[in-house]
Design an enzyme around this catalytic site. Sequence first.
Site, PDB file in Angstrom:
ATOM      1  NE  ARG A 170      -4.051  -1.919   0.310  1.00 16.98           N
ATOM      2  CZ  ARG A 170      -4.033  -3.146  -0.209  1.00 16.98           C
ATOM      3  NH1 ARG A 170      -2.997  -3.566  -0.896  1.00 16.98           N
ATOM      4  NH2 ARG A 170      -5.071  -3.955  -0.055  1.00 16.98           N
ATOM      5  CB  SER A 244      -8.708  -1.429   4.143  1.00 16.15           C
ATOM      6  OG  SER A 244      -8.993  -2.728   3.682  1.00 16.15           O
ATOM      7  CD  GLU A 363      -5.887   1.024   1.756  1.00 13.34           C
ATOM      8  OE1 GLU A 363      -5.671  -0.094   2.251  1.00 13.34           O
ATOM      9  OE2 GLU A 363      -6.705   1.206   0.826  1.00 13.34           O
TER      10      GLU A 363
HETATM   11  P1  FAD Z   1      -8.637   8.509  -5.445  1.00 17.64           P
HETATM   12  O1  FAD Z   1      -9.326   8.056  -4.220  1.00 17.64           O
HETATM   13  O2  FAD Z   1      -9.319   9.521  -6.278  1.00 17.64           O
HETATM   14  O3  FAD Z   1      -7.196   9.045  -5.065  1.00 17.64           O
HETATM   15  C1  FAD Z   1      -6.360   8.332  -4.190  1.00 17.64           C
HETATM   16  C2  FAD Z   1      -5.019   9.088  -4.091  1.00 17.64           C
HETATM   17  O4  FAD Z   1      -4.353   9.032  -5.352  1.00 17.64           O
HETATM   18  C3  FAD Z   1      -5.191  10.573  -3.786  1.00 17.64           C
HETATM   19  O5  FAD Z   1      -4.117  10.962  -2.976  1.00 17.64           O
HETATM   20  C4  FAD Z   1      -5.096  11.252  -5.145  1.00 17.64           C
HETATM   21  O6  FAD Z   1      -4.581  12.566  -5.049  1.00 17.64           O
HETATM   22  C5  FAD Z   1      -4.115  10.345  -5.870  1.00 17.64           C
HETATM   23  N1  FAD Z   1      -4.365  10.274  -7.317  1.00 17.64           N
HETATM   24  C6  FAD Z   1      -5.458   9.756  -7.918  1.00 17.64           C
HETATM   25  N2  FAD Z   1      -5.316   9.786  -9.257  1.00 17.64           N
HETATM   26  C7  FAD Z   1      -4.104  10.340  -9.495  1.00 17.64           C
HETATM   27  C8  FAD Z   1      -3.370  10.645 -10.687  1.00 17.64           C
HETATM   28  N3  FAD Z   1      -3.843  10.385 -11.907  1.00 17.64           N
HETATM   29  N4  FAD Z   1      -2.155  11.241 -10.552  1.00 17.64           N
HETATM   30  C9  FAD Z   1      -1.653  11.519  -9.332  1.00 17.64           C
HETATM   31  N5  FAD Z   1      -2.294  11.245  -8.181  1.00 17.64           N
HETATM   32  C10 FAD Z   1      -3.497  10.653  -8.261  1.00 17.64           C
HETATM   33  N6  FAD Z   1      -7.525  -0.778  -2.630  1.00 17.64           N
HETATM   34  C11 FAD Z   1      -6.692  -1.829  -2.771  1.00 17.64           C
HETATM   35  O7  FAD Z   1      -5.477  -1.648  -2.934  1.00 17.64           O
HETATM   36  N7  FAD Z   1      -7.165  -3.115  -2.717  1.00 17.64           N
HETATM   37  C12 FAD Z   1      -8.464  -3.389  -2.535  1.00 17.64           C
HETATM   38  O8  FAD Z   1      -8.847  -4.560  -2.490  1.00 17.64           O
HETATM   39  C13 FAD Z   1      -9.371  -2.291  -2.401  1.00 17.64           C
HETATM   40  N8  FAD Z   1     -10.689  -2.517  -2.202  1.00 17.64           N
HETATM   41  C14 FAD Z   1     -11.530  -1.460  -2.061  1.00 17.64           C
HETATM   42  C15 FAD Z   1     -12.895  -1.725  -1.858  1.00 17.64           C
HETATM   43  C16 FAD Z   1     -13.797  -0.680  -1.732  1.00 17.64           C
HETATM   44  C17 FAD Z   1     -15.271  -0.992  -1.525  1.00 17.64           C
HETATM   45  C18 FAD Z   1     -13.331   0.667  -1.807  1.00 17.64           C
HETATM   46  C19 FAD Z   1     -14.309   1.808  -1.704  1.00 17.64           C
HETATM   47  C20 FAD Z   1     -11.986   0.938  -1.986  1.00 17.64           C
HETATM   48  C21 FAD Z   1     -11.067  -0.126  -2.104  1.00 17.64           C
HETATM   49  N9  FAD Z   1      -9.696   0.096  -2.292  1.00 17.64           N
HETATM   50  C22 FAD Z   1      -8.844  -0.973  -2.457  1.00 17.64           C
HETATM   51  C23 FAD Z   1      -9.148   1.467  -2.275  1.00 17.64           C
HETATM   52  C24 FAD Z   1      -9.222   2.198  -3.633  1.00 17.64           C
HETATM   53  O9  FAD Z   1     -10.195   1.642  -4.458  1.00 17.64           O
HETATM   54  C25 FAD Z   1      -7.864   2.171  -4.374  1.00 17.64           C
HETATM   55  O10 FAD Z   1      -6.880   2.786  -3.588  1.00 17.64           O
HETATM   56  C26 FAD Z   1      -7.933   2.886  -5.730  1.00 17.64           C
HETATM   57  O11 FAD Z   1      -6.734   2.705  -6.432  1.00 17.64           O
HETATM   58  C27 FAD Z   1      -8.194   4.387  -5.584  1.00 17.64           C
HETATM   59  O12 FAD Z   1      -8.463   4.886  -6.882  1.00 17.64           O
HETATM   60  P2  FAD Z   1      -9.215   6.255  -7.112  1.00 17.64           P
HETATM   61  O13 FAD Z   1      -9.140   6.558  -8.565  1.00 17.64           O
HETATM   62  O14 FAD Z   1     -10.539   6.240  -6.507  1.00 17.64           O
HETATM   63  O15 FAD Z   1      -8.239   7.254  -6.322  1.00 17.64           O
HETATM   64  N1  EPU Z   2     -10.997 -10.121  10.364  1.00 20.72           N
HETATM   65  C1  EPU Z   2     -11.561  -9.914  11.596  1.00 20.72           C
HETATM   66  N2  EPU Z   2     -12.731  -9.210  11.654  1.00 20.72           N
HETATM   67  C2  EPU Z   2     -13.356  -8.743  10.550  1.00 20.72           C
HETATM   68  C3  EPU Z   2     -12.781  -8.979   9.286  1.00 20.72           C
HETATM   69  C4  EPU Z   2     -11.597  -9.681   9.214  1.00 20.72           C
HETATM   70  O1  EPU Z   2     -11.029 -10.325  12.609  1.00 20.72           O
HETATM   71  O2  EPU Z   2     -14.406  -8.086  10.704  1.00 20.72           O
HETATM   72  C5  EPU Z   2      -9.689 -10.818  10.301  1.00 20.72           C
HETATM   73  C6  EPU Z   2      -9.793 -12.295   9.924  1.00 20.72           C
HETATM   74  O3  EPU Z   2      -8.864 -12.979  10.753  1.00 20.72           O
HETATM   75  C7  EPU Z   2      -9.311 -12.349   8.498  1.00 20.72           C
HETATM   76  C8  EPU Z   2      -8.313 -11.194   8.452  1.00 20.72           C
HETATM   77  O4  EPU Z   2      -8.872 -10.210   9.325  1.00 20.72           O
HETATM   78  O5  EPU Z   2      -8.698 -13.560   8.204  1.00 20.72           O
HETATM   79  C9  EPU Z   2      -8.082 -10.586   7.086  1.00 20.72           C
HETATM   80  O6  EPU Z   2      -9.325 -10.146   6.525  1.00 20.72           O
HETATM   81  P1  EPU Z   2      -9.528 -10.020   4.942  1.00 20.72           P
HETATM   82  O7  EPU Z   2      -9.180 -11.296   4.286  1.00 20.72           O
HETATM   83  O8  EPU Z   2     -10.885  -9.453   4.716  1.00 20.72           O
HETATM   84  O9  EPU Z   2      -8.411  -9.010   4.500  1.00 20.72           O
HETATM   85  P2  EPU Z   2      -7.942  -7.623   5.080  1.00 20.72           P
HETATM   86  O10 EPU Z   2      -6.545  -7.778   5.574  1.00 20.72           O
HETATM   87  O11 EPU Z   2      -8.926  -7.007   6.000  1.00 20.72           O
HETATM   88  C10 EPU Z   2      -6.825  -6.854   2.846  1.00 20.72           C
HETATM   89  C11 EPU Z   2      -6.766  -5.559   2.102  1.00 20.72           C
HETATM   90  C12 EPU Z   2      -8.001  -5.406   1.221  1.00 20.72           C
HETATM   91  C13 EPU Z   2      -8.030  -6.556   0.222  1.00 20.72           C
HETATM   92  C14 EPU Z   2      -8.069  -7.877   1.003  1.00 20.72           C
HETATM   93  C15 EPU Z   2      -7.969  -9.078   0.084  1.00 20.72           C
HETATM   94  C16 EPU Z   2      -5.481  -4.040   3.477  1.00 20.72           C
HETATM   95  C17 EPU Z   2      -5.486  -2.869   4.385  1.00 20.72           C
HETATM   96  N3  EPU Z   2      -6.668  -4.439   3.035  1.00 20.72           N
HETATM   97  O12 EPU Z   2      -7.927  -6.740   3.733  1.00 20.72           O
HETATM   98  O13 EPU Z   2      -7.901  -4.192   0.493  1.00 20.72           O
HETATM   99  O14 EPU Z   2      -9.165  -6.471  -0.616  1.00 20.72           O
HETATM  100  O15 EPU Z   2      -6.953  -7.937   1.916  1.00 20.72           O
HETATM  101  O16 EPU Z   2      -6.696  -9.147  -0.454  1.00 20.72           O
HETATM  102  O17 EPU Z   2      -4.418  -4.571   3.170  1.00 20.72           O
HETATM  103  C18 EPU Z   2      -8.371  -1.859   0.630  1.00 20.72           C
HETATM  104  O18 EPU Z   2      -7.151  -1.683   0.578  1.00 20.72           O
HETATM  105  O19 EPU Z   2      -9.193  -0.911   0.665  1.00 20.72           O
HETATM  106  C19 EPU Z   2      -8.882  -3.225   0.640  1.00 20.72           C
HETATM  107  C20 EPU Z   2     -10.184  -3.506   0.738  1.00 20.72           C
END
Ligand code: FAD
Ligand code: EPU
Length: 370
Positions: A170, A244, A363
Site C-alpha cells: 500500500r 480498508s 490507508e
Molecule cells: P482517489 O481516491 O481519487 O485518489 C487516491 C489518491 O491518489 C489521492 O491521494 C489522489 O490525489 C491520488 N491520485 C489519484 N489519481 C491520481 C493521478 N492520476 N495522478 C496523481 N495522483 C493521483 N484498494 C486496494 O489496494 N485493494 C483493494 O482490495 C481495495 N478494495 C476497495 C474496496 C472498496 C469498496 C473501496 C471503496 C476501496 C477499495 N480500495 C482498495 C481502495 C481504492 O479503491 C484504491 O486505492 C484505488 O486505487 C483508488 O483509486 P481512485 O481513482 O478512486 O483514487
Molecule cells: N478479520 C476480523 N474481523 C473482521 C474482518 C476480518 O477479525 O471483521 C480478520 C480475519 O482474521 C481475516 C483477516 O482479518 O482472516 C483478514 O481479513 P480479509 O481477508 O478481509 O483481508 P484484510 O486484511 O482485512 C486486505 C486488504 C483489502 C483486500 C483484502 C484481500 C489491506 C489494508 N486491506 O484486507 O484491500 O481487498 O486484503 O486481499 O491490506 C483496501 O485496501 O481498501 C482493501 C479492501
Amino acid sequence: MNSTLKSTLQKQVSLKPFNTFQIDATAEYLAEISHPDDLTSIMASSPFNRHPHYVLGGGSNVLFVDDFPGLIIKNNIPGITVVAENTQYVIIRVGAGVVWDELVKHTLNHGWGGLENLSMIPGLTGAAPIQNIGAYGVELEKLFVSLDAIHLKTGKTESFDRSMCKFGYRDSIFKSSLKGKYLITYVTLKLGKKPAINVEYGNLKKVLKSEGIKNPTIRDVSRAVRRIRKSKLPDPLITGNAGSFFKNPVLSGTTYEILKMKHPQMPGYFLDSSGPHSFESGNTTSEQPVAESDGRGRVKVPAAWLIEQCGFKGMREGDTGVHEKHALILVNHGAATGTQLLKLARTIQEEVLDHFEISLEPEVHIVSNL
Ligand code: FAD
Ligand code: EPU
C-alpha cells in the site's frame, strides 16, 4: 483564463458524487481533464496558482474532512492501447482516467492474464500505482512496467519505471517524497497471454473448489474474487465507504511474540524474506497464520481483528459507523461529515493503541485544511 478552461472550470462544486465516502464537501473549483494537454491551461490559471490543488481519480480512497479551498483536478484521460506484443505477453498503455475494473474486464475479454485477482477494486487506473493496489495475492507492481506523469510545477512529462516508483505494501514514492507533486497520465502494464493462475490467497481456492472448478481460468478467478468481495465489502453506491480505512500493521517477530503472550488469540501472518510485499504476493507460506514466529521475521496482523476486539465492529454513532461484516471498513450511513468520520477513526486508533500497543496507520488519504 482561456475560453477552453473557462468552459471546463466549475465553481463551488459539491464533491459528493466524486468520493465513495459520499462526503458532501464543497470544492472552490473543479476542472476535469480528458487529455494531458488540458493541464497546460489549468496550470496557467489563477485557481491553480493562487489556491491549493488536488488530483482526484474515482475518489475511492479519500476522506474530505473540510470543504476544499482550491482546485480539484479530476482525471478522465481515456484509452487502452497495445504498445507491444508477442505470443507470450502484451504490453498495454492505459489512460489514467480508465475505470480500473473496466480495464480488468477488457483484459479478461482479450484473454490477457494478470489483473484477474485485482477484479472489482474501485477507482481509476491513474491511482493504482499511488498505493500499489493489491488484493487476493497480487499487487499492481507485479504487472507494472512504467507510468507517465506531469510534474505539477514544471509541466514536464516524466517517465517512472518500477524501481523509481519504490513500491511497497500500500505504498509508493507518490505517497512519500513525491506526494502531490505529479499528475499521472498513463500507466503501462505487461500481461500474460499464457496466464499463470494464482489462487493461493485466503479462501479463493475454497470458493473455486465449492464451484467444482479444478483448473480455473482467469475468468473463473475473477468471478470468485468478485463473489468474495460482494459477500463482505459494502457497495459504495449504497453505503459510503473507502474500503480498508487502515493498513494492516506489520510488526517485528519479537514484538509479535511479546504481544501474543498477552493476547494468545492474535492472528499473524509471517512475512518471508522476499520483502514487504510478500503478504500480498500470493506466496502460500507467507499467508499462513504463525503459531510461533522465529522472532526474526516480520508479522502482519489483521487490523480488522484488532478493531473487532476493541468492540467497534458493526457500531453506529449518528451516521458514522463500522461495517457489520468487516471491522476495517468505516462507513457513512448517509449524512456523516468528514470531521465525524475522522473523529471515529481517531477513537479507533486510540483504543487499538491502548489495548494492543499497536499504531494503526490510515490507508485512506485524509484531505484536510489543517
Ligand atoms: P482517489 O481516491 O481519487 O485518489 C487516491 C489518491 O491518489 C489521492 O491521494 C489522489 O490525489 C491520488 N491520485 C489519484 N489519481 C491520481 C493521478 N492520476 N495522478 C496523481 N495522483 C493521483 N484498494 C486496494 O489496494 N485493494 C483493494 O482490495 C481495495 N478494495 C476497495 C474496496 C472498496 C469498496 C473501496 C471503496 C476501496 C477499495 N480500495 C482498495 C481502495 C481504492 O479503491 C484504491 O486505492 C484505488 O486505487 C483508488 O483509486 P481512485 O481513482 O478512486 O483514487
Ligand atoms: N478479520 C476480523 N474481523 C473482521 C474482518 C476480518 O477479525 O471483521 C480478520 C480475519 O482474521 C481475516 C483477516 O482479518 O482472516 C483478514 O481479513 P480479509 O481477508 O478481509 O483481508 P484484510 O486484511 O482485512 C486486505 C486488504 C483489502 C483486500 C483484502 C484481500 C489491506 C489494508 N486491506 O484486507 O484491500 O481487498 O486484503 O486481499 O491490506 C483496501 O485496501 O481498501 C482493501 C479492501
